[in-house]
Design a protein around this motif. Sequence first.
Motif, PDB file in Angstrom:
ATOM      1  N   ASP A 123     -17.478 -51.111   6.689  1.00 20.82           N
ATOM      2  CA  ASP A 123     -17.294 -51.962   7.110  1.00 20.82           C
ATOM      3  C   ASP A 123     -15.971 -52.885   7.137  1.00 20.82           C
ATOM      4  N   PHE A 124     -15.179 -52.482   7.115  1.00 26.07           N
ATOM      5  CA  PHE A 124     -13.462 -53.190   6.294  1.00 26.07           C
ATOM      6  C   PHE A 124     -12.642 -52.206   7.781  1.00 26.07           C
ATOM      7  N   VAL A 125     -13.270 -51.103   8.382  1.00 28.11           N
ATOM      8  CA  VAL A 125     -12.213 -50.435   8.682  1.00 28.11           C
ATOM      9  C   VAL A 125     -12.296 -50.483  10.724  1.00 28.11           C
ATOM     10  N   ALA A 126     -11.712 -50.179  11.113  1.00 25.25           N
ATOM     11  CA  ALA A 126     -11.516 -50.469  12.790  1.00 25.25           C
ATOM     12  C   ALA A 126     -11.631 -48.825  13.107  1.00 25.25           C
ATOM     13  N   SER A 127     -11.814 -48.221  12.609  1.00 27.00           N
ATOM     14  CA  SER A 127     -11.587 -46.946  13.001  1.00 27.00           C
ATOM     15  C   SER A 127     -10.734 -45.772  12.155  1.00 27.00           C
ATOM     16  N   PHE A 128     -11.984 -44.182  11.569  1.00 23.62           N
ATOM     17  CA  PHE A 128     -10.865 -43.618  10.698  1.00 23.62           C
ATOM     18  C   PHE A 128     -10.379 -42.316  12.238  1.00 23.62           C
ATOM     19  N   SER A 129      -9.547 -42.185  11.777  1.00 27.05           N
ATOM     20  CA  SER A 129      -8.417 -41.279  12.934  1.00 27.05           C
ATOM     21  C   SER A 129      -7.969 -39.772  12.179  1.00 27.05           C
ATOM     22  N   GLY A 130      -8.609 -38.915  12.533  1.00 24.31           N
ATOM     23  CA  GLY A 130      -8.184 -37.476  11.796  1.00 24.31           C
ATOM     24  C   GLY A 130      -9.341 -36.187  11.664  1.00 24.31           C
ATOM     25  N   PRO A 131      -9.329 -35.696  10.725  1.00 26.11           N
ATOM     26  CA  PRO A 131      -9.533 -34.042  10.982  1.00 26.11           C
ATOM     27  C   PRO A 131     -11.476 -34.697  10.295  1.00 26.11           C
ATOM     28  N   ASP A 132     -11.821 -33.099  10.492  1.00 30.37           N
ATOM     29  CA  ASP A 132     -13.286 -34.058   9.648  1.00 30.37           C
ATOM     30  C   ASP A 132     -13.478 -32.259   8.231  1.00 30.37           C
ATOM     31  N   ASN A 133     -12.847 -32.777   7.935  1.00 30.43           N
ATOM     32  CA  ASN A 133     -12.806 -32.503   6.781  1.00 30.43           C
ATOM     33  C   ASN A 133     -13.866 -32.147   5.578  1.00 30.43           C
ATOM     34  N   ILE A 134     -15.355 -32.239   5.990  1.00 29.54           N
ATOM     35  CA  ILE A 134     -16.601 -31.611   6.082  1.00 29.54           C
ATOM     36  C   ILE A 134     -16.732 -30.085   7.054  1.00 29.54           C
ATOM     37  N   THR A 135     -16.248 -30.303   7.962  1.00 29.61           N
ATOM     38  CA  THR A 135     -16.832 -29.216   8.718  1.00 29.61           C
ATOM     39  C   THR A 135     -15.511 -28.279   8.595  1.00 29.61           C
ATOM     40  N   GLN A 136     -13.861 -28.712   8.058  1.00 27.44           N
ATOM     41  CA  GLN A 136     -13.263 -27.792   7.188  1.00 27.44           C
ATOM     42  C   GLN A 136     -13.483 -27.178   6.881  1.00 27.44           C
ATOM     43  N   GLY A 137     -14.147 -28.164   5.591  1.00 34.12           N
ATOM     44  CA  GLY A 137     -14.595 -27.105   4.515  1.00 34.12           C
ATOM     45  C   GLY A 137     -14.985 -26.202   4.563  1.00 34.12           C
ATOM     46  N   ALA A 138     -16.877 -26.101   5.712  1.00 32.42           N
ATOM     47  CA  ALA A 138     -17.695 -25.820   6.472  1.00 32.42           C
ATOM     48  C   ALA A 138     -17.128 -24.637   6.575  1.00 32.42           C
ATOM     49  N   ARG A 139     -16.261 -24.498   7.451  1.00 34.53           N
ATOM     50  CA  ARG A 139     -15.764 -23.966   8.179  1.00 34.53           C
ATOM     51  C   ARG A 139     -14.988 -22.853   7.809  1.00 34.53           C
ATOM     52  N   SER A 140     -14.333 -23.071   6.437  1.00 34.30           N
ATOM     53  CA  SER A 140     -13.859 -21.871   5.643  1.00 34.30           C
ATOM     54  C   SER A 140     -14.862 -21.322   5.062  1.00 34.30           C
ATOM     55  N   ALA A 141     -15.562 -22.128   4.154  1.00 37.79           N
ATOM     56  CA  ALA A 141     -16.683 -20.719   4.098  1.00 37.79           C
ATOM     57  C   ALA A 141     -17.137 -20.039   4.970  1.00 37.79           C
ATOM     58  N   GLU A 142     -17.572 -20.151   5.724  1.00 35.55           N
ATOM     59  CA  GLU A 142     -17.974 -18.477   6.776  1.00 35.55           C
ATOM     60  C   GLU A 142     -16.961 -18.102   7.584  1.00 35.55           C
ATOM     61  N   ILE A 143     -15.556 -18.051   6.847  1.00 34.02           N
ATOM     62  CA  ILE A 143     -14.532 -17.035   6.856  1.00 34.02           C
ATOM     63  C   ILE A 143     -14.592 -16.758   5.915  1.00 34.02           C
ATOM     64  N   MET A 144     -15.435 -17.320   4.317  1.00 30.74           N
ATOM     65  CA  MET A 144     -14.101 -16.277   3.679  1.00 30.74           C
ATOM     66  C   MET A 144     -15.744 -15.359   3.571  1.00 30.74           C
ATOM     67  N   CYS A 145     -17.230 -16.082   4.103  1.00 33.04           N
ATOM     68  CA  CYS A 145     -18.792 -15.036   4.189  1.00 33.04           C
ATOM     69  C   CYS A 145     -18.459 -13.565   4.839  1.00 33.04           C
ATOM     70  N   GLU A 146     -17.815 -14.473   5.803  1.00 31.64           N
ATOM     71  CA  GLU A 146     -17.737 -13.388   7.379  1.00 31.64           C
ATOM     72  C   GLU A 146     -16.770 -12.121   7.298  1.00 31.64           C
ATOM     73  N   LYS A 147     -16.094 -12.484   6.045  1.00 31.21           N
ATOM     74  CA  LYS A 147     -14.705 -11.836   5.213  1.00 31.21           C
ATOM     75  C   LYS A 147     -15.734 -10.708   4.852  1.00 31.21           C
ATOM     76  N   PHE A 148     -16.759 -11.529   3.825  1.00 36.41           N
ATOM     77  CA  PHE A 148     -17.521 -10.565   2.618  1.00 36.41           C
ATOM     78  C   PHE A 148     -17.727 -10.000   3.054  1.00 36.41           C
ATOM     79  N   THR A 149     -18.356 -11.018   4.172  1.00 38.35           N
ATOM     80  CA  THR A 149     -19.944  -8.971   4.894  1.00 38.35           C
ATOM     81  C   THR A 149     -19.466  -7.598   5.200  1.00 38.35           C
ATOM     82  N   GLU A 150     -18.107  -8.176   5.894  1.00 36.63           N
ATOM     83  CA  GLU A 150     -17.080  -7.018   7.038  1.00 36.63           C
ATOM     84  C   GLU A 150     -16.759  -5.849   5.188  1.00 36.63           C
TER      85      GLU A 150
END
Length: 316
Positions: A123-150
């Motif tokens: 409530d005290f912040v006008a805006s957050f500027s940056g990466p979506d870190n949760i999405t980054q972590g999720a994408r890293s999990a997908e990268i790892m899973c895809e490699k393990f599956t391969e």
Amino acid sequence: MQTRKILAASTALIALAGAASADTFKIGITQNNVGVDSYQTTYEQAFIAAAEANDNVESVVLDAGGDVARQIAQMEDLIQQEVDAIIIWPTNGEAVIPAVRKAHQAGIPVIVTNSNIAEPGFDFVASFSGPDNITQGARSAEIMCEKFTEMGIQDEAQIVQISGQPGYTTAIERAKGFEDRLPEVCPNVTLLETQPGDWNREKSQQVMEAFLVKYDDIDGVYAGDDNMGVGALNAAKAAGREGIIFVGATNFSVGYEAMEAGDYWGSIYQSPVDDAEAALQTAIDVLEGKDVPFLNYFDTPKITQDNMGEFSKPVF
């Protein structure tokens, strides 16, 4: 979220009223820890360059050196200087909230950059500027899973995680994104243990050395950024442990080089230059009374050995 947008807009109007008579906007930034890694060093250089290139901006650039108390003192100093806006890269997402609230109460809009503060401070912040870190972590999990599956080991693989600085929102969110997504895409992969590497390559190498002693079978390592991931890779190389899949969450030049060498599988592509320029522009947009989203994310795509030719080598 609508309430937050209204609040951010009203904050911007308050600040604009105070800054309208000035020829320039005076924008202060207090950073997390410029010396801890090359990403933050490059970010600072890009921020200074962008501010100097804009005739309507006067910048005050400060660095907390990873010290929460110092960052709170820097927030107080910027408030006393009556800057038009403050950009903060939080050293700790919880601890800085009172200082952010004080700036808000003084009519100074606060833009959080790179790593968000904890939700009670929104409530005290006008805006957050940056990466979506949760999405980054999720994408890293997908990268790892895809490699393990391969590789055909998706039903038996065991991994360890090296997270970032404890209490730091980026570290918390990247770990959460990874830990929430991995069971969805590879439910039989086992996360053996998580230890912090504090964004430091040498400490991460020590953490990995301990993992290698403790666990005879490690198929993958997820690190909160490539700086830590390469530290873990160095430990594995020194121990003669081959075949481990390394995945990071921010692609550093050392990670890119390790991918070129075939030692490091994948990461998330993120530019500190984009990060810095987006934070400054967000502050300017707020001061000019523009409609700025509360969560102002820029995209961070997956990068692996398979598609790295589509990306330039990071400069940090």
